[in-house]
Design a protein around this motif. Structure first.
Motif, PDB file in Angstrom:
ATOM      1  N   ALA A 163      13.664  51.422 -40.914  1.00 56.76           N
ATOM      2  CA  ALA A 163      12.515  51.265 -40.010  1.00 56.76           C
ATOM      3  C   ALA A 163      12.435  49.841 -39.467  1.00 56.76           C
ATOM      4  O   ALA A 163      12.123  49.633 -38.286  1.00 56.76           O
ATOM      5  CB  ALA A 163      11.233  51.641 -40.730  1.00 56.76           C
ATOM      6  N   VAL A 164      12.741  48.852 -40.306  1.00 56.67           N
ATOM      7  CA  VAL A 164      12.719  47.451 -39.862  1.00 56.67           C
ATOM      8  C   VAL A 164      13.777  47.226 -38.780  1.00 56.67           C
ATOM      9  O   VAL A 164      13.499  46.594 -37.756  1.00 56.67           O
ATOM     10  CB  VAL A 164      12.927  46.484 -41.055  1.00 56.67           C
ATOM     11  CG1 VAL A 164      13.247  45.073 -40.587  1.00 56.67           C
ATOM     12  CG2 VAL A 164      11.698  46.481 -41.956  1.00 56.67           C
ATOM     13  N   LEU A 165      14.982  47.755 -38.975  1.00 56.84           N
ATOM     14  CA  LEU A 165      16.029  47.585 -37.964  1.00 56.84           C
ATOM     15  C   LEU A 165      15.619  48.205 -36.627  1.00 56.84           C
ATOM     16  O   LEU A 165      15.782  47.597 -35.568  1.00 56.84           O
ATOM     17  CB  LEU A 165      17.340  48.204 -38.438  1.00 56.84           C
ATOM     18  CG  LEU A 165      18.088  47.477 -39.545  1.00 56.84           C
ATOM     19  CD1 LEU A 165      19.338  48.250 -39.927  1.00 56.84           C
ATOM     20  CD2 LEU A 165      18.447  46.070 -39.141  1.00 56.84           C
ATOM     21  N   ILE A 166      15.072  49.411 -36.675  1.00 53.31           N
ATOM     22  CA  ILE A 166      14.642  50.078 -35.442  1.00 53.31           C
ATOM     23  C   ILE A 166      13.494  49.308 -34.798  1.00 53.31           C
ATOM     24  O   ILE A 166      13.456  49.139 -33.567  1.00 53.31           O
ATOM     25  CB  ILE A 166      14.275  51.550 -35.724  1.00 53.31           C
ATOM     26  CG1 ILE A 166      15.550  52.322 -36.091  1.00 53.31           C
ATOM     27  CG2 ILE A 166      13.583  52.187 -34.523  1.00 53.31           C
ATOM     28  CD1 ILE A 166      15.304  53.721 -36.617  1.00 53.31           C
ATOM     29  N   ALA A 167      12.569  48.804 -35.606  1.00 55.58           N
ATOM     30  CA  ALA A 167      11.446  48.029 -35.071  1.00 55.58           C
ATOM     31  C   ALA A 167      11.923  46.739 -34.407  1.00 55.58           C
ATOM     32  O   ALA A 167      11.409  46.353 -33.350  1.00 55.58           O
ATOM     33  CB  ALA A 167      10.453  47.711 -36.183  1.00 55.58           C
ATOM     34  N   ILE A 168      12.909  46.093 -34.995  1.00 51.15           N
ATOM     35  CA  ILE A 168      13.443  44.872 -34.373  1.00 51.15           C
ATOM     36  C   ILE A 168      14.102  45.218 -33.043  1.00 51.15           C
ATOM     37  O   ILE A 168      13.927  44.509 -32.052  1.00 51.15           O
ATOM     38  CB  ILE A 168      14.422  44.149 -35.323  1.00 51.15           C
ATOM     39  CG1 ILE A 168      13.660  43.552 -36.511  1.00 51.15           C
ATOM     40  CG2 ILE A 168      15.192  43.048 -34.580  1.00 51.15           C
ATOM     41  CD1 ILE A 168      14.548  43.015 -37.610  1.00 51.15           C
ATOM     42  N   GLY A 169      14.861  46.325 -33.004  1.00 53.79           N
ATOM     43  CA  GLY A 169      15.463  46.758 -31.738  1.00 53.79           C
ATOM     44  C   GLY A 169      14.409  47.050 -30.688  1.00 53.79           C
ATOM     45  O   GLY A 169      14.539  46.642 -29.524  1.00 53.79           O
ATOM     46  N   ALA A 170      13.343  47.739 -31.074  1.00 55.42           N
ATOM     47  CA  ALA A 170      12.258  48.045 -30.136  1.00 55.42           C
ATOM     48  C   ALA A 170      11.566  46.765 -29.674  1.00 55.42           C
ATOM     49  O   ALA A 170      11.213  46.636 -28.492  1.00 55.42           O
ATOM     50  CB  ALA A 170      11.259  48.993 -30.787  1.00 55.42           C
ATOM     51  N   GLN A 171      11.395  45.813 -30.582  1.00 58.40           N
ATOM     52  CA  GLN A 171      10.762  44.546 -30.229  1.00 58.40           C
ATOM     53  C   GLN A 171      11.613  43.774 -29.231  1.00 58.40           C
ATOM     54  O   GLN A 171      11.093  43.151 -28.312  1.00 58.40           O
ATOM     55  CB  GLN A 171      10.515  43.718 -31.499  1.00 58.40           C
ATOM     56  CG  GLN A 171       9.767  42.429 -31.287  1.00 58.40           C
ATOM     57  CD  GLN A 171      10.661  41.229 -31.049  1.00 58.40           C
ATOM     58  OE1 GLN A 171      11.828  41.218 -31.425  1.00 58.40           O
ATOM     59  NE2 GLN A 171      10.141  40.241 -30.393  1.00 58.40           N
ATOM     60  N   ILE A 172      12.919  43.833 -29.376  1.00 58.56           N
ATOM     61  CA  ILE A 172      13.820  43.170 -28.416  1.00 58.56           C
ATOM     62  C   ILE A 172      13.635  43.773 -27.028  1.00 58.56           C
ATOM     63  O   ILE A 172      13.527  43.051 -26.028  1.00 58.56           O
ATOM     64  CB  ILE A 172      15.290  43.260 -28.892  1.00 58.56           C
ATOM     65  CG1 ILE A 172      15.508  42.356 -30.103  1.00 58.56           C
ATOM     66  CG2 ILE A 172      16.251  42.904 -27.757  1.00 58.56           C
ATOM     67  CD1 ILE A 172      16.848  42.557 -30.797  1.00 58.56           C
ATOM     68  N   LEU A 173      13.581  45.112 -26.953  1.00 64.72           N
ATOM     69  CA  LEU A 173      13.354  45.757 -25.653  1.00 64.72           C
ATOM     70  C   LEU A 173      11.972  45.405 -25.110  1.00 64.72           C
ATOM     71  O   LEU A 173      11.832  45.119 -23.914  1.00 64.72           O
ATOM     72  CB  LEU A 173      13.481  47.276 -25.781  1.00 64.72           C
ATOM     73  CG  LEU A 173      14.874  47.865 -25.700  1.00 64.72           C
ATOM     74  CD1 LEU A 173      14.808  49.392 -25.749  1.00 64.72           C
ATOM     75  CD2 LEU A 173      15.611  47.420 -24.456  1.00 64.72           C
ATOM     76  N   TRP A 174      10.962  45.454 -25.957  1.00 66.72           N
ATOM     77  CA  TRP A 174       9.597  45.161 -25.522  1.00 66.72           C
ATOM     78  C   TRP A 174       9.512  43.748 -24.954  1.00 66.72           C
ATOM     79  O   TRP A 174       8.928  43.530 -23.897  1.00 66.72           O
ATOM     80  CB  TRP A 174       8.633  45.327 -26.704  1.00 66.72           C
ATOM     81  CG  TRP A 174       7.224  44.944 -26.355  1.00 66.72           C
ATOM     82  CD1 TRP A 174       6.610  43.754 -26.634  1.00 66.72           C
ATOM     83  CD2 TRP A 174       6.282  45.734 -25.648  1.00 66.72           C
ATOM     84  NE1 TRP A 174       5.335  43.762 -26.149  1.00 66.72           N
ATOM     85  CE2 TRP A 174       5.106  44.986 -25.534  1.00 66.72           C
ATOM     86  CE3 TRP A 174       6.311  47.004 -25.101  1.00 66.72           C
ATOM     87  CZ2 TRP A 174       3.977  45.456 -24.902  1.00 66.72           C
ATOM     88  CZ3 TRP A 174       5.176  47.484 -24.463  1.00 66.72           C
ATOM     89  CH2 TRP A 174       4.029  46.702 -24.380  1.00 66.72           C
ATOM     90  N   THR A 175      10.102  42.791 -25.662  1.00 69.96           N
ATOM     91  CA  THR A 175      10.081  41.399 -25.205  1.00 69.96           C
ATOM     92  C   THR A 175      10.782  41.262 -23.863  1.00 69.96           C
ATOM     93  O   THR A 175      10.334  40.512 -22.999  1.00 69.96           O
ATOM     94  CB  THR A 175      10.763  40.488 -26.256  1.00 69.96           C
ATOM     95  OG1 THR A 175      10.094  40.640 -27.498  1.00 69.96           O
ATOM     96  CG2 THR A 175      10.731  39.043 -25.828  1.00 69.96           C
ATOM     97  N   HIS A 176      11.874  41.987 -23.680  1.00 69.44           N
ATOM     98  CA  HIS A 176      12.623  41.894 -22.435  1.00 69.44           C
ATOM     99  C   HIS A 176      11.837  42.438 -21.246  1.00 69.44           C
ATOM    100  O   HIS A 176      11.848  41.863 -20.163  1.00 69.44           O
ATOM    101  CB  HIS A 176      13.959  42.625 -22.548  1.00 69.44           C
ATOM    102  CG  HIS A 176      14.767  42.550 -21.297  1.00 69.44           C
ATOM    103  ND1 HIS A 176      15.456  41.413 -20.940  1.00 69.44           N
ATOM    104  CD2 HIS A 176      14.946  43.442 -20.303  1.00 69.44           C
ATOM    105  CE1 HIS A 176      16.053  41.633 -19.768  1.00 69.44           C
ATOM    106  NE2 HIS A 176      15.768  42.856 -19.373  1.00 69.44           N
ATOM    107  N   PHE A 177      11.135  43.535 -21.459  1.00 67.31           N
ATOM    108  CA  PHE A 177      10.446  44.189 -20.351  1.00 67.31           C
ATOM    109  C   PHE A 177       9.001  43.746 -20.182  1.00 67.31           C
ATOM    110  O   PHE A 177       8.368  44.065 -19.183  1.00 67.31           O
ATOM    111  CB  PHE A 177      10.499  45.720 -20.492  1.00 67.31           C
ATOM    112  CG  PHE A 177      11.881  46.254 -20.266  1.00 67.31           C
ATOM    113  CD1 PHE A 177      12.494  46.155 -19.023  1.00 67.31           C
ATOM    114  CD2 PHE A 177      12.577  46.842 -21.309  1.00 67.31           C
ATOM    115  CE1 PHE A 177      13.769  46.633 -18.819  1.00 67.31           C
ATOM    116  CE2 PHE A 177      13.866  47.342 -21.105  1.00 67.31           C
ATOM    117  CZ  PHE A 177      14.460  47.227 -19.854  1.00 67.31           C
ATOM    118  N   ALA A 178       8.445  43.037 -21.185  1.00 69.85           N
ATOM    119  CA  ALA A 178       7.035  42.611 -21.104  1.00 69.85           C
ATOM    120  C   ALA A 178       6.861  41.428 -20.175  1.00 69.85           C
ATOM    121  O   ALA A 178       7.676  40.719 -19.807  1.00 69.85           O
ATOM    122  CB  ALA A 178       6.519  42.255 -22.488  1.00 69.85           C
TER     123      ALA A 178
END
Length: 189
Positions: free
Chosen positions: A174-189
């Motif tokens: 879950a931590v790995l997936i959350a970090i991946g999602a956070q990377i995408l979120w940061t890029h598109f935010a």
């Protein structure tokens, strides 16, 4: 860029590796200091190299790297995290002999995870190509910080692993997936 700004950058770059290391340490059967140092070394070396690679790429191909780095990191982290989630949910057959507890992660898994968590450092390296920064010193500080934080994360994971049991692998995925999602979120935010 001042030295204190470089230290803050290095610390920030090591936080995702720290979070992953906690999950990795929790998933192992009481990892020893030697395993924590090994994991820290692998993550630290890769985190040292990726800003250098990014800086080199920044000299030639800034637009391509910046356009795809977040998708590459997201895909790798979701793949690894999904694999951990599947393993964490997999039930042991009742007739199976008890498995030997895992005491060490494989080199390939650690290298792949380290690369996935260090792609942001590569992107930082690309941006540093346009600044007056000592890239070697910056990369070494990032690598040293990652080595330290990953080693500490593994040891913290060692403490919480017995409390979590089989759920430790679920937490790590879950931590790995959350970090991946956070990377995408940061890029598109």
């Amino acid at each position: 860029m001042t030295f204190s700004a470089l230290l803050i950058l290095a610390f920030g770059m090591s936080m995702d590796a720290f979070a992953v290391a906690i999950g990795k340490g929790a998933a192992l059967q009481r990892p020893q200091l030697r395993e924590a140092l090994r994991t820290g070394l692998i993550f630290g070396v890769i985190e040292t190299l990726t800003p250098l690679v990014g800086w080199s790429l920044g000299q030639f191909a800034t637009h391509f790297v910046a356009r795809w780095d977040h998708w590459i990191a997201f895909t790798l982290l979701c793949f690894l995290g999904g694999r951990m989630l599947i393993e964490g949910c997999r039930q042991q057959p009742v007739t199976a002999a008890p498995c030997e507890p895992v005491k060490q992660h494989g080199l390939g898994l650690l290298v792949t995870t380290a690369i996935a968590t260090s792609l942001d450092a590569m992107a930082i390296g690309v941006s540093l190509a346009f600044m007056q920064v000592n890239i070697v010193l910056t990369a070494l500080l990032i690598g040293l910080s990652t080595f330290t934080m990953t080693t500490i994360g593994m040891l913290i994971g060692r403490l919480i692993g017995p409390l979590l049991g089989k759920r430790a692998e679920l937490l790590g995925g879950a931590v790995l997936i959350a970090i991946g999602a956070q990377i995408l979120w940061t890029h598109f935010a």
